[in-house]
Scaffold this motif. Structure first.
Motif, PDB file in Angstrom:
ATOM      1  N   ALA A  75       0.837  -1.204   0.000  1.00 39.56           N
ATOM      2  CA  ALA A  75       0.000   0.000   0.000  1.00 39.56           C
ATOM      3  C   ALA A  75       0.872   1.256   0.000  1.00 39.56           C
ATOM      4  CB  ALA A  75      -0.924  -0.007   1.213  1.00 39.56           C
ATOM      5  N   GLU A  76       2.100   1.138   0.529  1.00 40.40           N
ATOM      6  CA  GLU A  76       3.012   2.279   0.502  1.00 40.40           C
ATOM      7  C   GLU A  76       3.892   2.300  -0.755  1.00 40.40           C
ATOM      8  OE1 GLU A  76       5.725   2.706   3.865  1.00 40.40           O
ATOM      9  OE2 GLU A  76       5.982   4.832   3.424  1.00 40.40           O
ATOM     10  N   PHE A  77       4.430   1.144  -1.154  1.00 41.61           N
ATOM     11  CA  PHE A  77       5.407   1.208  -2.244  1.00 41.61           C
ATOM     12  C   PHE A  77       4.812   1.078  -3.652  1.00 41.61           C
ATOM     13  CE2 PHE A  77       5.967  -3.408  -1.268  1.00 41.61           C
ATOM     14  CZ  PHE A  77       5.923  -3.950  -2.542  1.00 41.61           C
ATOM     15  N   ILE A  78       3.606   0.544  -3.768  1.00 41.00           N
ATOM     16  CA  ILE A  78       3.012   0.461  -5.115  1.00 41.00           C
ATOM     17  C   ILE A  78       2.717   1.867  -5.690  1.00 41.00           C
ATOM     18  CG2 ILE A  78       0.963  -0.286  -6.435  1.00 41.00           C
ATOM     19  CD1 ILE A  78       2.970  -2.543  -6.088  1.00 41.00           C
ATOM     20  N   PRO A  79       2.124   2.765  -4.888  1.00 41.68           N
ATOM     21  CA  PRO A  79       1.937   4.125  -5.408  1.00 41.68           C
ATOM     22  C   PRO A  79       3.253   4.789  -5.816  1.00 41.68           C
ATOM     23  CG  PRO A  79       0.638   3.823  -3.423  1.00 41.68           C
ATOM     24  CD  PRO A  79       1.491   2.603  -3.566  1.00 41.68           C
ATOM     25  N   LEU A  80       4.294   4.511  -5.032  1.00 42.26           N
ATOM     26  CA  LEU A  80       5.625   5.029  -5.333  1.00 42.26           C
ATOM     27  C   LEU A  80       6.138   4.453  -6.649  1.00 42.26           C
ATOM     28  CD1 LEU A  80       7.094   6.801  -3.242  1.00 42.26           C
ATOM     29  CD2 LEU A  80       8.529   4.825  -2.754  1.00 42.26           C
ATOM     30  N   ALA A  81       5.894   3.177  -6.827  1.00 38.98           N
ATOM     31  CA  ALA A  81       6.317   2.498  -8.055  1.00 38.98           C
ATOM     32  C   ALA A  81       5.573   3.079  -9.256  1.00 38.98           C
ATOM     33  CB  ALA A  81       6.045   1.003  -7.950  1.00 38.98           C
ATOM     34  N   GLU A  82       4.326   3.445  -9.036  1.00 35.97           N
ATOM     35  CA  GLU A  82       3.553   4.038 -10.136  1.00 35.97           C
ATOM     36  C   GLU A  82       4.119   5.396 -10.517  1.00 35.97           C
ATOM     37  OE1 GLU A  82      -0.757   3.591  -8.790  1.00 35.97           O
ATOM     38  OE2 GLU A  82      -0.676   2.859 -10.842  1.00 35.97           O
ATOM     39  N   ASP A  83       4.430   6.216  -9.504  1.00 38.36           N
ATOM     40  CA  ASP A  83       4.934   7.562  -9.781  1.00 38.36           C
ATOM     41  C   ASP A  83       6.304   7.540 -10.437  1.00 38.36           C
ATOM     42  OD1 ASP A  83       2.670   8.557  -8.678  1.00 38.36           O
ATOM     43  OD2 ASP A  83       3.568   9.044  -6.733  1.00 38.36           O
ATOM     44  N   SER A  84       7.112   6.545 -10.084  1.00 35.66           N
ATOM     45  CA  SER A  84       8.487   6.533 -10.569  1.00 35.66           C
ATOM     46  C   SER A  84       8.645   5.710 -11.847  1.00 35.66           C
ATOM     47  CB  SER A  84       9.407   5.972  -9.487  1.00 35.66           C
ATOM     48  OG  SER A  84       8.975   4.667  -9.162  1.00 35.66           O
ATOM     49  N   GLY A  85       7.568   5.084 -12.281  1.00 37.18           N
ATOM     50  CA  GLY A  85       7.664   4.271 -13.494  1.00 37.18           C
ATOM     51  C   GLY A  85       8.193   2.870 -13.246  1.00 37.18           C
ATOM     52  N   LEU A  86       8.518   2.572 -11.987  1.00 39.73           N
ATOM     53  CA  LEU A  86       9.045   1.236 -11.674  1.00 39.73           C
ATOM     54  C   LEU A  86       7.969   0.154 -11.750  1.00 39.73           C
ATOM     55  CD1 LEU A  86      11.316   2.107  -8.617  1.00 39.73           C
ATOM     56  CD2 LEU A  86      12.099   1.179 -10.808  1.00 39.73           C
ATOM     57  N   ILE A  87       6.730   0.582 -11.822  1.00 36.76           N
ATOM     58  CA  ILE A  87       5.617  -0.365 -11.775  1.00 36.76           C
ATOM     59  C   ILE A  87       5.645  -1.385 -12.929  1.00 36.76           C
ATOM     60  CG2 ILE A  87       3.950   1.094 -13.037  1.00 36.76           C
ATOM     61  CD1 ILE A  87       3.197  -1.188  -9.994  1.00 36.76           C
ATOM     62  N   THR A  88       6.170  -0.973 -14.063  1.00 40.97           N
ATOM     63  CA  THR A  88       6.229  -1.899 -15.196  1.00 40.97           C
ATOM     64  C   THR A  88       7.142  -3.079 -14.879  1.00 40.97           C
ATOM     65  OG1 THR A  88       6.010   0.047 -16.590  1.00 40.97           O
ATOM     66  CG2 THR A  88       6.505  -2.022 -17.703  1.00 40.97           C
ATOM     67  N   ASP A  89       8.326  -2.770 -14.345  1.00 40.87           N
ATOM     68  CA  ASP A  89       9.264  -3.835 -13.983  1.00 40.87           C
ATOM     69  C   ASP A  89       8.685  -4.710 -12.863  1.00 40.87           C
ATOM     70  OD1 ASP A  89      11.059  -3.037 -15.839  1.00 40.87           O
ATOM     71  OD2 ASP A  89      12.383  -1.975 -14.438  1.00 40.87           O
ATOM     72  N   ILE A  90       8.078  -4.062 -11.880  1.00 37.02           N
ATOM     73  CA  ILE A  90       7.497  -4.812 -10.770  1.00 37.02           C
ATOM     74  C   ILE A  90       6.343  -5.676 -11.273  1.00 37.02           C
ATOM     75  CG2 ILE A  90       6.235  -4.600  -8.580  1.00 37.02           C
ATOM     76  CD1 ILE A  90       7.907  -2.140  -7.944  1.00 37.02           C
ATOM     77  N   GLY A  91       5.532  -5.099 -12.121  1.00 33.16           N
ATOM     78  CA  GLY A  91       4.410  -5.838 -12.700  1.00 33.16           C
ATOM     79  C   GLY A  91       4.877  -7.055 -13.486  1.00 33.16           C
ATOM     80  N   ASP A  92       5.940  -6.874 -14.249  1.00 31.69           N
ATOM     81  CA  ASP A  92       6.489  -8.000 -15.017  1.00 31.69           C
ATOM     82  C   ASP A  92       6.993  -9.089 -14.081  1.00 31.69           C
ATOM     83  OD1 ASP A  92       5.890  -6.584 -17.242  1.00 31.69           O
ATOM     84  OD2 ASP A  92       7.953  -6.264 -17.908  1.00 31.69           O
ATOM     85  N   PHE A  93       7.688  -8.649 -13.027  1.00 26.37           N
ATOM     86  CA  PHE A  93       8.202  -9.612 -12.051  1.00 26.37           C
ATOM     87  C   PHE A  93       7.049 -10.396 -11.417  1.00 26.37           C
ATOM     88  CE2 PHE A  93       8.553 -10.274  -7.461  1.00 26.37           C
ATOM     89  CZ  PHE A  93       9.436 -11.344  -7.457  1.00 26.37           C
ATOM     90  N   VAL A  94       6.009  -9.696 -11.012  1.00 22.55           N
ATOM     91  CA  VAL A  94       4.863 -10.352 -10.367  1.00 22.55           C
ATOM     92  C   VAL A  94       4.246 -11.378 -11.323  1.00 22.55           C
ATOM     93  CG1 VAL A  94       2.511  -9.995  -9.470  1.00 22.55           C
ATOM     94  CG2 VAL A  94       4.349  -8.446  -8.778  1.00 22.55           C
ATOM     95  N   PHE A  95       4.091 -10.987 -12.567  1.00 20.38           N
ATOM     96  CA  PHE A  95       3.512 -11.890 -13.569  1.00 20.38           C
ATOM     97  C   PHE A  95       4.368 -13.152 -13.721  1.00 20.38           C
ATOM     98  CE2 PHE A  95       2.859 -13.652 -17.744  1.00 20.38           C
ATOM     99  CZ  PHE A  95       1.487 -13.562 -17.940  1.00 20.38           C
ATOM    100  N   GLU A  96       5.655 -12.948 -13.960  1.00 15.71           N
ATOM    101  CA  GLU A  96       6.569 -14.078 -14.184  1.00 15.71           C
ATOM    102  C   GLU A  96       6.576 -15.038 -13.009  1.00 15.71           C
ATOM    103  OE1 GLU A  96       9.447 -10.864 -16.365  1.00 15.71           O
ATOM    104  OE2 GLU A  96      10.341 -12.118 -14.803  1.00 15.71           O
ATOM    105  N   GLN A  97       6.673 -14.448 -11.808  1.00 13.68           N
ATOM    106  CA  GLN A  97       6.763 -15.265 -10.603  1.00 13.68           C
ATOM    107  C   GLN A  97       5.463 -16.034 -10.359  1.00 13.68           C
ATOM    108  OE1 GLN A  97       9.828 -15.396  -8.999  1.00 13.68           O
ATOM    109  NE2 GLN A  97       8.797 -17.228  -8.247  1.00 13.68           N
ATOM    110  N   ALA A  98       4.342 -15.338 -10.529  1.00  9.26           N
ATOM    111  CA  ALA A  98       3.045 -15.974 -10.285  1.00  9.26           C
ATOM    112  C   ALA A  98       2.812 -17.121 -11.273  1.00  9.26           C
ATOM    113  CB  ALA A  98       1.920 -14.942 -10.377  1.00  9.26           C
ATOM    114  N   VAL A  99       3.154 -16.882 -12.526  1.00  8.70           N
ATOM    115  CA  VAL A  99       2.971 -17.905 -13.552  1.00  8.70           C
ATOM    116  C   VAL A  99       3.860 -19.124 -13.258  1.00  8.70           C
ATOM    117  CG1 VAL A  99       3.528 -18.400 -15.977  1.00  8.70           C
ATOM    118  CG2 VAL A  99       2.126 -16.414 -15.398  1.00  8.70           C
TER     119      VAL A  99
END
Ligand code: C2E
Ligand code: MG
Ligand code: MG
Ligand code: MG
Length: 296
Positions: A75-99
């Motif tokens: 809840a704290e770092f996801i908004p930060l990731a969105e603002d900084s553009g890091l969310i794409t990398d994090i999103g990719d990581f989450v997808f890969e790991q979950a799959v």
């Protein structure tokens, strides 16, 4: 006197703000490193199918355990990731790991006799609205040889309300791949019935604030009941979030809410914990048993 007091209050406020900003800046730097160093990891919270009395899937929840700062809430770092553009990398990581994790859990010689499991992946607003998000997902599916049948994307209501035509287009494309779409925290946004009709979603998750009100009064119950009947009439699956006690389960069961998730069954589990849970003869019975004695 009053003026002085005002001044010193302002100073305190200012200092707090300053500290907050510094923390955010430091966190952003640390988050960038965390992504590079792969310090992030996933935990999984079971989702229960009451009708079949089994675990039917898991919600993937990202975790960050910083070496000095300790664990930092998404809840704290996801908004930060969105603002900084890091969310794409994090999103990719989450997808890969979950799959990857899901593949291990869905093997035929494993738990197939209990039916297959799905995984819910949270997609943040910024991530979902990036240009050609659906195309990106298509690429990820191919790259990781994922079975989209077992994938569900969760987006919050507020995201769906933005730029309706873009959103509707992305949702439809994702569904043509076989990915199911879920509205997270349902009821907390500016829901209007018409947007639900126009958007081809498959699942809604009743926000836990409504589940929390189930014990209290008739009004609390009537909100949940109307979300359920809305979902039913549109042919959607409905999941109740934040189920914490047997009484809530009972009320939800009486209302014929089929899918439940919450601390009553389990908080999010590590991969190793899910491994051992799924190796059991009766995972749900185990969760119920341990929930009574304080969790996994
Ligand atoms: P969410 O998607 O609505 O996830 C549910 C949150 O409620 C989780 O918090 C979960 O641990 C918590 N929860 C589950 N059952 C109960 C319960 O019975 N009682 C209470 N009080 N809480 C319960 P968490 O893991 O801290 O995640 C917070 C939010 O961060 C998530 O809300 C989601 O919006 C976001 N998030 C988490 N993982 C990801 C991710 O991989 N990607 C993105 N974009 N966002 C994520
Ligand atoms: Mg969610
Ligand atoms: Mg939610
Ligand atoms: Mg939420």
């Amino acid at each position: 006197r009053a003026k002085e007091l005002g001044k010193s209050r302002f100073k305190v406020f200012n200092q707090r703000m300053h500290e907050a900003v510094l923390r955010l800046m430091a966190l952003e730097t640390e988050l960038r490193k965390a992504v590079e160093r792969r310090e992030l990891y996933l935990e999984y919270q079971p989702i229960i199918d009451l009708a079949e009395s089994r675990i039917c899937g898991f919600e993937a929840l990202v975790r960050w355990n910083h070496e000095y700062l300790g664990s930092i809430s998404p809840a704290e770092f996801i908004p930060l990731a969105e603002d900084s553009g890091l969310i794409t990398d994090i999103g990719d990581f989450v997808f890969e790991q979950a799959v990857t994790d899901l593949k291990k859990w869905n093997v035929p010689e494993g738990i197939a006799h209990r039916g297959s499991l799905y995984v819910c992946i949270n997609i943040s607003g910024r991530q979902f609205m990036q240009p050609d998000f659906a195309g990106h997902v298509e690429q990820l599916i191919r790259e990781w040889n994922a079975n989209p049948e077992y994938l569900r994307f969760e987006i919050t209501e507020s995201v769906l309300m933005e730029q309706m035509s873009v959103v509707a287009d992305t949702v439809s494309r994702l569904r043509t791949f076989g990915v199911r779409m879920c509205i997270d925290d349902f009821g907390t946004g500016y829901s209007s019935l018409s947007y639900l009709q126009r958007l081809p979603v498959d699942i809604i998750k009743i926000d836990r604030s409504f589940v929390a009100q189930l014990q209290n009064d008739r009004e609390g119950r009537s909100i949940v009941r109307s979300i359920l009947s809305l979902g039913n009439s549109l042919g959607l699956d409905v999941i109740a979030e934040g189920v914490e006690c047997l009484h809530q389960e009972q009320v939800l069961d009486d209302m014929e809410c089929r899918y439940l998730q919450g601390f009553l069954y389990s908080a999010s589990l590590s991969v190793a914990e899910v491994d051992s849970l799924l190796a059991m003869e009766a995972p749900l019975a185990y969760l119920r048993f341990t929930a009574e004695s304080g969790g996994f």
